[in-house]
Design a protein around this motif. Sequence first.
Motif, PDB file in Angstrom:
ATOM      1  N   UNK A  72     -12.967  -9.206 -23.375  1.00  0.00           N
ATOM      2  CA  UNK A  72     -13.493  -8.267 -24.363  1.00  0.00           C
ATOM      3  C   UNK A  72     -13.276  -8.848 -25.753  1.00  0.00           C
ATOM      4  N   UNK A  73     -14.284  -8.730 -26.600  1.00  0.00           N
ATOM      5  CA  UNK A  73     -14.174  -9.143 -27.993  1.00  0.00           C
ATOM      6  C   UNK A  73     -14.242  -7.920 -28.881  1.00  0.00           C
ATOM      7  N   UNK A  74     -13.155  -7.667 -29.592  1.00  0.00           N
ATOM      8  CA  UNK A  74     -13.099  -6.588 -30.574  1.00  0.00           C
ATOM      9  C   UNK A  74     -13.426  -7.236 -31.909  1.00  0.00           C
ATOM     10  N   UNK A  75     -14.613  -6.908 -32.449  1.00  0.00           N
ATOM     11  CA  UNK A  75     -15.153  -7.646 -33.588  1.00  0.00           C
ATOM     12  C   UNK A  75     -15.465  -6.808 -34.819  1.00  0.00           C
ATOM     13  N   UNK A  76     -15.398  -5.485 -34.720  1.00  0.00           N
ATOM     14  CA  UNK A  76     -15.791  -4.668 -35.859  1.00  0.00           C
ATOM     15  C   UNK A  76     -15.039  -3.347 -35.852  1.00  0.00           C
ATOM     16  N   UNK A  77     -15.140  -2.625 -36.951  1.00  0.00           N
ATOM     17  CA  UNK A  77     -14.453  -1.343 -37.119  1.00  0.00           C
ATOM     18  C   UNK A  77     -15.512  -0.252 -37.185  1.00  0.00           C
ATOM     19  N   UNK A  78     -15.209   0.899 -36.611  1.00  0.00           N
ATOM     20  CA  UNK A  78     -16.124   2.033 -36.674  1.00  0.00           C
ATOM     21  C   UNK A  78     -15.375   3.335 -36.838  1.00  0.00           C
ATOM     22  N   UNK A  79     -16.151   4.383 -37.109  1.00  0.00           N
ATOM     23  CA  UNK A  79     -15.557   5.709 -37.269  1.00  0.00           C
ATOM     24  C   UNK A  79     -16.490   6.735 -36.646  1.00  0.00           C
ATOM     25  N   UNK A  80     -15.919   7.636 -35.849  1.00  0.00           N
ATOM     26  CA  UNK A  80     -16.655   8.765 -35.306  1.00  0.00           C
ATOM     27  C   UNK A  80     -16.404   9.979 -36.204  1.00  0.00           C
ATOM     28  N   UNK A  81     -17.279  10.962 -36.094  1.00  0.00           N
ATOM     29  CA  UNK A  81     -17.096  12.218 -36.820  1.00  0.00           C
ATOM     30  C   UNK A  81     -15.720  12.777 -36.470  1.00  0.00           C
ATOM     31  N   UNK A  82     -15.049  13.312 -37.461  1.00  0.00           N
ATOM     32  CA  UNK A  82     -13.712  13.847 -37.246  1.00  0.00           C
ATOM     33  C   UNK A  82     -12.633  12.869 -37.663  1.00  0.00           C
ATOM     34  N   UNK A 119     -23.728   5.896 -19.582  1.00  0.00           N
ATOM     35  CA  UNK A 119     -24.534   4.725 -19.943  1.00  0.00           C
ATOM     36  C   UNK A 119     -25.703   5.122 -20.854  1.00  0.00           C
ATOM     37  N   UNK A 120     -25.935   4.285 -21.835  1.00  0.00           N
ATOM     38  CA  UNK A 120     -26.994   4.550 -22.804  1.00  0.00           C
ATOM     39  C   UNK A 120     -26.521   5.317 -24.024  1.00  0.00           C
ATOM     40  N   UNK A 121     -25.360   5.939 -23.943  1.00  0.00           N
ATOM     41  CA  UNK A 121     -24.805   6.700 -25.068  1.00  0.00           C
ATOM     42  C   UNK A 121     -23.423   6.199 -25.485  1.00  0.00           C
ATOM     43  N   UNK A 122     -22.742   5.529 -24.575  1.00  0.00           N
ATOM     44  CA  UNK A 122     -21.371   5.082 -24.768  1.00  0.00           C
ATOM     45  C   UNK A 122     -21.273   4.004 -25.842  1.00  0.00           C
ATOM     46  N   UNK A 123     -20.279   4.135 -26.693  1.00  0.00           N
ATOM     47  CA  UNK A 123     -19.959   3.122 -27.688  1.00  0.00           C
ATOM     48  C   UNK A 123     -18.618   2.513 -27.273  1.00  0.00           C
ATOM     49  N   UNK A 124     -18.624   1.276 -26.767  1.00  0.00           N
ATOM     50  CA  UNK A 124     -17.363   0.657 -26.341  1.00  0.00           C
ATOM     51  C   UNK A 124     -16.424   0.485 -27.537  1.00  0.00           C
ATOM     52  N   UNK A 125     -15.226   1.049 -27.414  1.00  0.00           N
ATOM     53  CA  UNK A 125     -14.298   1.016 -28.537  1.00  0.00           C
ATOM     54  C   UNK A 125     -12.856   1.156 -28.073  1.00  0.00           C
ATOM     55  N   UNK A 126     -11.967   0.738 -28.944  1.00  0.00           N
ATOM     56  CA  UNK A 126     -10.530   0.878 -28.750  1.00  0.00           C
ATOM     57  C   UNK A 126     -10.033   1.762 -29.893  1.00  0.00           C
ATOM     58  N   UNK A 127      -9.675   2.995 -29.589  1.00  0.00           N
ATOM     59  CA  UNK A 127      -9.272   3.950 -30.617  1.00  0.00           C
ATOM     60  C   UNK A 127      -7.984   3.494 -31.300  1.00  0.00           C
ATOM     61  N   UNK A 128      -7.993   3.644 -32.629  1.00  0.00           N
ATOM     62  CA  UNK A 128      -6.833   3.309 -33.443  1.00  0.00           C
ATOM     63  C   UNK A 128      -6.155   4.586 -33.936  1.00  0.00           C
ATOM     64  N   UNK A 129      -6.955   5.510 -34.478  1.00  0.00           N
ATOM     65  CA  UNK A 129      -6.424   6.762 -35.030  1.00  0.00           C
ATOM     66  C   UNK A 129      -7.387   7.902 -34.726  1.00  0.00           C
ATOM     67  N   UNK A 130      -6.822   9.049 -34.414  1.00  0.00           N
ATOM     68  CA  UNK A 130      -7.642  10.238 -34.150  1.00  0.00           C
ATOM     69  C   UNK A 130      -7.940  11.038 -35.411  1.00  0.00           C
ATOM     70  N   UNK A 131      -7.161  10.834 -36.471  1.00  0.00           N
ATOM     71  CA  UNK A 131      -7.336  11.609 -37.701  1.00  0.00           C
ATOM     72  C   UNK A 131      -6.859  10.813 -38.918  1.00  0.00           C
ATOM     73  N   UNK A 132      -7.713   9.954 -39.438  1.00  0.00           N
ATOM     74  CA  UNK A 132      -7.355   9.209 -40.641  1.00  0.00           C
ATOM     75  C   UNK A 132      -7.487  10.147 -41.842  1.00  0.00           C
ATOM     76  N   UNK A 133      -6.424  10.332 -42.622  1.00  0.00           N
ATOM     77  CA  UNK A 133      -6.552  11.155 -43.829  1.00  0.00           C
ATOM     78  C   UNK A 133      -7.598  10.537 -44.771  1.00  0.00           C
ATOM     79  N   UNK A 134      -8.508  11.360 -45.274  1.00  0.00           N
ATOM     80  CA  UNK A 134      -9.596  10.848 -46.125  1.00  0.00           C
ATOM     81  C   UNK A 134      -9.117   9.937 -47.252  1.00  0.00           C
ATOM     82  N   UNK A 135      -8.054  10.282 -47.982  1.00  0.00           N
ATOM     83  CA  UNK A 135      -7.626   9.398 -49.072  1.00  0.00           C
ATOM     84  C   UNK A 135      -7.121   8.027 -48.601  1.00  0.00           C
ATOM     85  N   UNK A 136      -6.827   7.888 -47.306  1.00  0.00           N
ATOM     86  CA  UNK A 136      -6.283   6.639 -46.774  1.00  0.00           C
ATOM     87  C   UNK A 136      -7.296   5.839 -45.950  1.00  0.00           C
ATOM     88  N   UNK A 137      -8.558   6.281 -45.955  1.00  0.00           N
ATOM     89  CA  UNK A 137      -9.569   5.604 -45.144  1.00  0.00           C
ATOM     90  C   UNK A 137      -9.753   4.143 -45.560  1.00  0.00           C
TER      91      UNK A 137
END
Length: 172
Positions: A72-82, A119-137
């Motif tokens: 597996x290659x972890x190559x980028x950062x993403x954020x889901x709603x919430x 399948x077709x909707x899944x975004x392969x990811x490794x979660x880092x944080x469930x709730x990043x405080x907005x000022x610390x994003x």
Amino acid sequence: MVAALELYLDVHATRRLRTLWHALEAEGIPTLASLLAERHRPHLSLVAAARLEPEPVAAALADLDLGVGLTLDLDFVGQFVGRVLWLGVTPTAALLEVHRAVHERLAAAGIEVWDHYRPGRWVPHCTVSMRVPNPLLATALRRCLEVLPVRATVTAASVTDHANDIAHTLTA
């Protein structure tokens, strides 16, 4: 509650991701390191649901290649709603095939999973944080980018529901 079929990573990748978790925690950003009494370990979830019974899942997936040995290659950062922050896993043909096969077997067994993991909707990811405080994003993003890229090898799979003390290994 969240239950998942998790793929675990090799020791080197796991150490790098735990180091990231601890660096974020030191910045005041909660991560999976401090969630649920530190039961989490770095992983990629193929399936998630409100509840997964380990025995029926294990029976449905018996003799199926769950991706042990897959790179597996972890190559980028993403954020889901919430404010969920994650490291993105490049969706290779091999990874998508394992994912598809798992979902076909679970569907045939009548095991329900959340739509956004199908399948077709899944975004392969490794979660880092469930709730990043907005000022610390911005700080969280910078820290994540500092650790990338990460190359990992899948070493094991497990049906896991930490809130209910379930950790049922499917592979050794």
